[in-house]
Design a protein around this motif. Structure first.
Motif, mmCIF file in Angstrom:
data_model
loop_
_atom_site.group_PDB
_atom_site.id
_atom_site.type_symbol
_atom_site.label_atom_id
_atom_site.label_comp_id
_atom_site.label_asym_id
_atom_site.label_seq_id
_atom_site.Cartn_x
_atom_site.Cartn_y
_atom_site.Cartn_z
ATOM 1 N N PHE A 61 -2.045 -7.982 -3.947
ATOM 2 C CA PHE A 61 -2.852 -6.824 -3.598
ATOM 3 C C PHE A 61 -3.124 -6.716 -1.836
ATOM 4 N N ALA A 116 0.236 -6.319 0.082
ATOM 5 C CA ALA A 116 0.724 -4.783 -0.336
ATOM 6 C C ALA A 116 -0.169 -3.880 0.680
ATOM 7 N N VAL A 117 -1.559 -3.979 0.779
ATOM 8 C CA VAL A 117 -2.460 -3.179 1.710
ATOM 9 C C VAL A 117 -2.041 -3.494 3.108
ATOM 10 N N LEU A 137 1.981 -2.084 -4.887
ATOM 11 C CA LEU A 137 0.649 -1.935 -5.812
ATOM 12 C C LEU A 137 1.033 -1.619 -7.282
ATOM 13 N N LEU A 159 0.317 -4.130 -10.297
ATOM 14 C CA LEU A 159 -0.829 -4.905 -9.923
ATOM 15 C C LEU A 159 -1.904 -4.376 -10.843
ATOM 16 N N LEU A 185 -3.165 5.120 -7.778
ATOM 17 C CA LEU A 185 -1.890 5.023 -6.925
ATOM 18 C C LEU A 185 -2.137 6.119 -5.988
ATOM 19 N N PHE A 207 -4.598 5.450 -3.499
ATOM 20 C CA PHE A 207 -4.434 4.476 -2.259
ATOM 21 C C PHE A 207 -3.404 5.292 -1.450
#
Length: 146
Positions: free
Chosen positions: A8, A11-12, A20, A23, A46, A49
């Motif tokens: 995570f 990915a961020v 993501l 996850l 998602l 995000f």
């Protein structure tokens, strides 16, 4: 061993929305500081995000703690991680915490975001709402009648 929390963060950090996807559980719930009820389900989280990755400027994690805590949804104790972050939104510096609860398969089943100060929460709320409306994830707010 790489955990969902490690993946995570990666990915961020790389702003990789597609990383993501697997996850989160299908029924993930994200509790936001700008909305009373949670954002529910993988597609909505998602989408959120996607907006957040565009909205935050200079986002970075600055600490991590691991342990266990009760989830909001059902009160069960789950493996958890707290990720401390700093970012800027609309010229306002934000200090925040992401609290991640994991399921038995190591996927993120609940996500709570807390930020300070209040002026930053307000700026974040406005920016996120505009992004959610622009992406068609929520309807535009209705203006009050004159």
């Amino acid at each position: 061993m790489t955990t969902a929390v490690d993946r995570f963060r990666a990915a961020v950090d790389s702003r990789d929305l597609s990383a993501l996807d697997d996850l989160f559980t299908q029924d993930v719930r994200l509790y936001s500081p700008v909305k009373f009820g949670p954002f529910e389900g993988r597609p909505m989280v998602l989408g959120l995000f996607g907006v957040l990755l565009r909205t935050f400027e200079d986002f970075r994690y600055v600490g991590e703690f691991a342990g266990a805590s009760q989830t909001t949804a059902d009160g069960t104790e789950a493996p958890s991680a707290v990720l401390l972050f700093r970012a800027t939104v609309g010229g306002r510096e934000i200090h925040g915490i992401d609290l991640l609860h994991l399921d038995e398969d190591g996927r993120i089943k609940e996500f709570t975001v807390m930020v300070r100060p209040q002026s930053a929460v307000h700026a974040l709320g406005e920016a996120v709402l505009a992004g959610l409306v622009a992406d068609g994830l929520v309807p535009a707010p209705q203006s009050p009648a004159p």
